[in-house]
Design a protein around this motif. Structure first.
Motif, PDB file in Angstrom:
ATOM      1  N   LEU A  47     -12.798   0.482  21.199  1.00  0.00           N
ATOM      2  CA  LEU A  47     -12.467   0.696  19.603  1.00  0.00           C
ATOM      3  C   LEU A  47     -11.264   0.449  18.801  1.00  0.00           C
ATOM      4  CD1 LEU A  47     -14.759  -0.872  17.958  1.00  0.00           C
ATOM      5  CD2 LEU A  47     -15.867   2.296  18.235  1.00  0.00           C
ATOM      6  N   GLU A  48     -10.582   1.499  19.230  1.00  0.00           N
ATOM      7  CA  GLU A  48      -9.613   1.796  18.833  1.00  0.00           C
ATOM      8  C   GLU A  48      -8.640   0.274  18.976  1.00  0.00           C
ATOM      9  OE1 GLU A  48      -7.856   5.127  20.388  1.00  0.00           O
ATOM     10  OE2 GLU A  48      -8.652   6.471  19.099  1.00  0.00           O
ATOM     11  N   ASN A  49      -8.556  -0.098  20.370  1.00  0.00           N
ATOM     12  CA  ASN A  49      -8.105  -0.910  20.244  1.00  0.00           C
ATOM     13  C   ASN A  49      -8.674  -2.162  19.567  1.00  0.00           C
ATOM     14  OD1 ASN A  49      -6.140   0.231  22.016  1.00  0.00           O
ATOM     15  ND2 ASN A  49      -6.649  -0.173  24.219  1.00  0.00           N
ATOM     16  N   ASN A  50      -9.356  -2.369  19.694  1.00  0.00           N
ATOM     17  CA  ASN A  50     -10.086  -3.498  19.121  1.00  0.00           C
ATOM     18  C   ASN A  50     -10.163  -3.543  17.405  1.00  0.00           C
ATOM     19  OD1 ASN A  50     -11.544  -4.836  20.694  1.00  0.00           O
ATOM     20  ND2 ASN A  50     -13.144  -3.661  21.055  1.00  0.00           N
ATOM     21  N   ILE A  51      -9.277  -2.225  16.715  1.00  0.00           N
ATOM     22  CA  ILE A  51      -9.514  -2.247  15.109  1.00  0.00           C
ATOM     23  C   ILE A  51      -8.068  -2.686  14.877  1.00  0.00           C
ATOM     24  CG2 ILE A  51      -9.016  -0.605  13.794  1.00  0.00           C
ATOM     25  CD1 ILE A  51     -12.217   1.025  14.933  1.00  0.00           C
ATOM     26  N   LYS A  52      -7.194  -2.197  16.094  1.00  0.00           N
ATOM     27  CA  LYS A  52      -6.141  -2.297  15.868  1.00  0.00           C
ATOM     28  C   LYS A  52      -5.671  -3.750  16.241  1.00  0.00           C
ATOM     29  CE  LYS A  52      -3.970   1.595  18.139  1.00  0.00           C
ATOM     30  NZ  LYS A  52      -3.173   2.339  18.792  1.00  0.00           N
ATOM     31  N   THR A  53      -6.250  -4.483  16.556  1.00  0.00           N
ATOM     32  CA  THR A  53      -6.229  -6.222  16.930  1.00  0.00           C
ATOM     33  C   THR A  53      -6.870  -6.422  15.830  1.00  0.00           C
ATOM     34  OG1 THR A  53      -6.233  -6.343  19.254  1.00  0.00           O
ATOM     35  CG2 THR A  53      -6.492  -8.531  18.541  1.00  0.00           C
ATOM     36  N   ILE A  54      -8.085  -6.403  15.117  1.00  0.00           N
ATOM     37  CA  ILE A  54      -8.284  -6.948  14.007  1.00  0.00           C
ATOM     38  C   ILE A  54      -7.456  -6.957  12.474  1.00  0.00           C
ATOM     39  CG2 ILE A  54     -10.066  -7.319  12.207  1.00  0.00           C
ATOM     40  CD1 ILE A  54     -10.585  -8.176  14.885  1.00  0.00           C
ATOM     41  N   LYS A  55      -7.049  -5.806  12.859  1.00  0.00           N
ATOM     42  CA  LYS A  55      -6.504  -5.881  11.795  1.00  0.00           C
ATOM     43  C   LYS A  55      -4.335  -6.815  11.602  1.00  0.00           C
ATOM     44  CE  LYS A  55      -7.685  -0.522  10.336  1.00  0.00           C
ATOM     45  NZ  LYS A  55      -6.436   1.137  10.662  1.00  0.00           N
ATOM     46  N   LYS A  56      -4.666  -5.751  12.821  1.00  0.00           N
ATOM     47  CA  LYS A  56      -2.812  -7.355  12.987  1.00  0.00           C
ATOM     48  C   LYS A  56      -3.123  -9.220  12.962  1.00  0.00           C
ATOM     49  CE  LYS A  56       0.332  -9.078  16.869  1.00  0.00           C
ATOM     50  NZ  LYS A  56       0.582  -8.979  18.320  1.00  0.00           N
ATOM     51  N   LEU A  57      -4.621  -9.221  13.811  1.00  0.00           N
ATOM     52  CA  LEU A  57      -5.084 -10.649  12.620  1.00  0.00           C
ATOM     53  C   LEU A  57      -5.018 -10.646  11.366  1.00  0.00           C
ATOM     54  CD1 LEU A  57      -5.916 -13.463  13.196  1.00  0.00           C
ATOM     55  CD2 LEU A  57      -8.455 -12.546  13.508  1.00  0.00           C
ATOM     56  N   HIS A  58      -5.560 -10.134  10.758  1.00  0.00           N
ATOM     57  CA  HIS A  58      -5.079  -9.544   9.349  1.00  0.00           C
ATOM     58  C   HIS A  58      -4.453  -9.829   8.795  1.00  0.00           C
ATOM     59  CE1 HIS A  58      -5.274  -7.553   5.385  1.00  0.00           C
ATOM     60  NE2 HIS A  58      -6.692  -7.940   4.712  1.00  0.00           N
ATOM     61  N   LYS A  59      -3.499  -8.725   9.275  1.00  0.00           N
ATOM     62  CA  LYS A  59      -2.044  -9.233   8.755  1.00  0.00           C
ATOM     63  C   LYS A  59      -0.945 -10.415   9.041  1.00  0.00           C
ATOM     64  CE  LYS A  59       2.222  -6.448   8.515  1.00  0.00           C
ATOM     65  NZ  LYS A  59       3.236  -4.978   8.867  1.00  0.00           N
ATOM     66  N   GLU A  60      -1.945 -10.924   9.611  1.00  0.00           N
ATOM     67  CA  GLU A  60      -0.746 -12.097  10.073  1.00  0.00           C
ATOM     68  C   GLU A  60      -1.290 -13.504   9.092  1.00  0.00           C
ATOM     69  OE1 GLU A  60      -1.611 -13.096  14.570  1.00  0.00           O
ATOM     70  OE2 GLU A  60      -0.224 -11.922  14.895  1.00  0.00           O
ATOM     71  N   LEU A  61      -2.817 -13.461   8.867  1.00  0.00           N
ATOM     72  CA  LEU A  61      -3.520 -14.093   7.799  1.00  0.00           C
ATOM     73  C   LEU A  61      -3.123 -13.918   6.273  1.00  0.00           C
ATOM     74  CD1 LEU A  61      -6.998 -14.230   9.476  1.00  0.00           C
ATOM     75  CD2 LEU A  61      -5.256 -15.702   9.783  1.00  0.00           C
ATOM     76  N   GLU A  62      -2.662 -12.903   5.978  1.00  0.00           N
ATOM     77  CA  GLU A  62      -2.664 -12.396   4.499  1.00  0.00           C
ATOM     78  C   GLU A  62      -1.081 -12.639   4.319  1.00  0.00           C
ATOM     79  OE1 GLU A  62      -3.145  -8.006   2.132  1.00  0.00           O
ATOM     80  OE2 GLU A  62      -1.953  -7.872   4.300  1.00  0.00           O
ATOM     81  N   GLU A  63       0.009 -12.562   5.797  1.00  0.00           N
ATOM     82  CA  GLU A  63       0.921 -13.321   5.636  1.00  0.00           C
ATOM     83  C   GLU A  63       1.318 -14.699   5.481  1.00  0.00           C
ATOM     84  OE1 GLU A  63       3.515 -12.289   8.660  1.00  0.00           O
ATOM     85  OE2 GLU A  63       3.378  -9.849   8.208  1.00  0.00           O
ATOM     86  N   LYS A  64       0.928 -15.628   5.819  1.00  0.00           N
ATOM     87  CA  LYS A  64      -0.271 -16.570   5.885  1.00  0.00           C
ATOM     88  C   LYS A  64      -0.339 -16.704   4.574  1.00  0.00           C
ATOM     89  CE  LYS A  64      -0.666 -18.077  10.793  1.00  0.00           C
ATOM     90  NZ  LYS A  64      -1.356 -18.120  11.365  1.00  0.00           N
ATOM     91  N   VAL A  65      -0.787 -16.285   3.544  1.00  0.00           N
ATOM     92  CA  VAL A  65      -1.443 -16.940   2.207  1.00  0.00           C
ATOM     93  C   VAL A  65      -0.786 -16.111   0.597  1.00  0.00           C
ATOM     94  CG1 VAL A  65      -3.199 -15.978   0.716  1.00  0.00           C
ATOM     95  CG2 VAL A  65      -3.803 -16.699   2.905  1.00  0.00           C
ATOM     96  N   GLU A  66       0.134 -15.263   1.316  1.00  0.00           N
ATOM     97  CA  GLU A  66       1.287 -14.891   0.363  1.00  0.00           C
ATOM     98  C   GLU A  66       2.722 -16.178   0.867  1.00  0.00           C
ATOM     99  OE1 GLU A  66       1.462 -12.692  -1.333  1.00  0.00           O
ATOM    100  OE2 GLU A  66       0.001 -11.311  -0.679  1.00  0.00           O
ATOM    101  N   ASN A  67       2.350 -16.610   2.007  1.00  0.00           N
ATOM    102  CA  ASN A  67       4.080 -17.488   1.764  1.00  0.00           C
ATOM    103  C   ASN A  67       3.115 -18.451   1.170  1.00  0.00           C
ATOM    104  OD1 ASN A  67       5.720 -16.268   3.308  1.00  0.00           O
ATOM    105  ND2 ASN A  67       4.560 -16.137   5.054  1.00  0.00           N
ATOM    106  N   ILE A  68       2.088 -18.755   0.859  1.00  0.00           N
ATOM    107  CA  ILE A  68       2.378 -20.464   0.401  1.00  0.00           C
ATOM    108  C   ILE A  68       2.616 -20.097  -1.460  1.00  0.00           C
ATOM    109  CG2 ILE A  68       0.082 -22.089  -0.308  1.00  0.00           C
ATOM    110  CD1 ILE A  68      -0.963 -21.137   1.388  1.00  0.00           C
ATOM    111  N   ASN A  69       3.859 -20.664  -1.398  1.00  0.00           N
ATOM    112  CA  ASN A  69       4.986 -20.843  -2.562  1.00  0.00           C
ATOM    113  C   ASN A  69       4.657 -22.215  -3.821  1.00  0.00           C
ATOM    114  OD1 ASN A  69       5.175 -17.575  -2.935  1.00  0.00           O
ATOM    115  ND2 ASN A  69       6.581 -18.302  -0.836  1.00  0.00           N
TER     116      ASN A  69
END
Length: 598
Positions: free
Chosen positions: A154-176
């Protein structure tokens, strides 16, 4: 009269120079920096100059002062919020049941505190919080508590989802989006896309996901998130990039050049009107016409004198021509042939002028100064007869031209080197090269490549003369036009490769035909490079059998081909050169661009 013209031309030139200088100094830079009176005269001759009204002038000035803009496209990446939400809800719904209860773990905060402490301490450390030494029993107890498989998973799954979240957040932030990169006429449409507004909604959605993940404990089950998905931003970004293309392809640069041209012509028209250019030009033309009329009258009188002289010259030339025709006879023809042959043979041609043998020729030996008996021309060898016949034909051609025969002629030489030794080939080549400059058409057919290359030397104008190569396939003769020096003969070895490429691409040619060519190529290559046959075909027994043996014989030939196509045969040849570290040699003569299908 001449002085008046010069004065008028200088006045006009001075005024035009000032106009050119004034236009060149215009603040809008409507002409290039080197604009001068020569350019101005060209513009005047074009007659495109026209005065403009004030409103049109301001419109063109505004276009010239406009800034050229170039917008940047946005890299469109996949941002799947639905997938993130689904995976997050799966994690929120999961919990780990305690395998062994620890009384001091009264709530979630204490459990997470203990988990963090386990990760930053090791056996024997002093607790950073209470200052007491951590006993081995306590440490072992925490390891067992937090190291069960369900906890780790479960710990590893939470880390994986947080990593995916961060990647999507960076993609959105890069839309300028930068509206200042767009021309005014595109800004409204760009703003209506409201990409920044949708970007905010994406970030708010991602914030809710992050908030839920931060609250999640591995020992606690949370409710599923019920979030509304924002509109697909990828579709808007696609429209945005299309708008970028329109903006960047805008014809403002062209409009600027057209505006400058219009303003230049306006100022030319305006300045020419100020100096009354039309009247001055008309006055100058009048003076020039008077001068030309005077010269013409004088010329006409002189021309009458010249015409009388030319009539006399023409009469004398006619008489000379008639005399030349009378002296141009078979005897002179024989003399010309003897002059051309004197360095190559030990005999000379004698024209028989007696009544019984008129129009016939005899041969006389030139090895001795003594009188020698003339012998019949039939005693000459075939080669000697051929060279005399060739030169006789050339002389007759010259005679026809000198007699003024203007009919269109086509002269054909069919292998003129046949039965002639090498001594005569240079004489024949020299005579044939002279015909290239004659007005009639000359066609030369030959099987002798050496002769072809020599007779066309220095005459290789592929636009003025035509060169053709005839290839005999197993079913027909193919005629190929040589368009440039690269397609022409160079060496016999290069010709073998060139024939191979032509026949390989000819669907009417069977696979058997190209094998003999390949054998000759390999034989030439190995001999020139001192390579033994066994070494060249090492580990290539199929190639040896196909190229070296069966190219000499038709015995069981079809069986040995084993259904091989021409492409496969060429591929086998290529592999032979690759095996011998000579792929560069193959590509030089056969070509890198050839795609050989395996």
């Amino acid at each position: 009269m001449k002085n008046d013209i010069n004065i008028k031309e200088e006045k006009i030139k001075d005024k035009l120079s000032k106009i050119a200088s004034k236009i060149k100094k215009d603040k809008l830079n409507i002409v290039h920096p080197n604009y001068n009176i020569k350019n101005l005269k060209q513009d005047i001759e074009s007659k495109n100059f026209k005065e403009l009204d004030e409103e049109t002038i301001k419109k063109y000035e505004k276009i010239i002062n406009s800034e050229v803009k170039k917008a940047s496209k946005i890299n469109i990446e996949k941002i799947d919020l639905q997938d993130l939400l689904n995976k997050t809800n799966i994690i929120l719904q999961k919990e780990v049941k305690e395998k062994k209860a620890i009384a001091r773990f009264e709530n979630k905060d204490k459990i997470e505190f203990a988990m963090k402490g386990k990760d930053i301490h090791k056996k024997g450390d002093v607790c950073a919080f209470c200052g007491n030494k951590i006993s081995d029993d306590v440490f072992e107890e925490l390891i067992v508590y937090f190291s069960v498989d369900e906890v780790s998973e479960l710990e590893n799954n939470i880390k994986t989802i947080k990593k995916l979240h961060k990647e999507l957040e960076e993609k959105v932030e890069n839309i300028n989006i930068n509206e200042y990169e767009f021309y005014e006429k595109y800004k409204k449409e760009m703003k209506n896309l409201n990409i920044d507004g949708l970007k905010v909604k994406y970030l708010e959605f991602l914030f809710e996901i992050k908030k839920a993940l931060d609250e999640k404990s591995i020992f606690t089950k949370l409710d599923k998130l019920n979030l509304e998905l924002p509109k697909n931003i990828e579709e808007l970004l696609q429209k945005y990039n299309e708008l970028v293309n329109q903006n960047n392809n805008d014809d403002l640069v062209k409009q600027k050049e057209e505006a400058k041209e219009k303003l230049k012509n306006h100022y030319i028209a305006e300045e020419l009107d100020k100096i009354d250019y039309s009247s001055q030009e008309a006055e100058l033309n009048r003076l020039k016409k008077e001068k030309e009329d005077f010269k013409k009258n004088k010329f006409d009188k002189q021309n009458e004198v010249i015409e009388e002289i030319n009539k006399k010259i023409k009469f004398i030339d006619t008489k000379i021509n008639e005399l030349q025709k009378q002296t141009k006879n078979e005897k002179i023809l024989a003399q010309n042939i003897n002059k051309k042959l004197e360095k190559y043979v030990s005999f000379e041609l004698v024209h028989c002028e007696n009544t019984n043998q008129k129009g016939e020729y005899k041969i006389k030996c030139t090895r001795t100064d003594k009188e020698t008996k003339e012998r019949d021309i039939t005693q000459l060898s075939t080669g000697e007869k051929n060279i005399i016949a060739f030169l006789y034909f050339i002389e007759k051609l010259n005679e026809i031209e000198e007699n003024g025969n203007n009919k269109e002629k086509v002269v054909i030489f069919d292998d003129p080197m046949n039965s002639n030794d090498d001594t005569m080939q240079y004489l024949i080549i020299k005579e044939l090269q002279k015909l290239f400059d004659e007005p009639f058409k000359t066609i030369i057919l030959t099987h002798n490549k050496h002769f072809y290359m020599n007779v066309t030397y220095s005459k290789k104008c592929y636009t003025r003369n035509n060169f053709y190569r005839l290839y005999s396939t197993d079913v027909e003769t193919e005629i190929i036009k040589i368009n440039d020096r690269n397609e022409d003969f160079k060496t016999s070895y290069q010709e073998l490769w060139q024939q191979l490429k032509i026949l390989e691409n000819n669907d009417s040619v069977s696979e058997f035909v190209i094998l003999n060519l390949i054998r000759r190529i390999i034989e030439t290559y190995t001999k020139f490079n001192n390579i033994k046959e066994n070494d060249f075909y090492e580990d290539m027994e199929d190639a040896r059998k196909l190229f070296n043996v069966n190219s000499h014989s038709i015995d069981d030939f079809e069986a040995e081909l084993n259904g091989k196509t021409k492409k496969e045969i060429i591929q086998l040849l290529k592999e032979c050169f690759e095996k011998n570290n000579a792929i560069n040699h193959f590509e030089k003569f056969y070509g890198k661009e050839q795609e050989i299908e395996k």
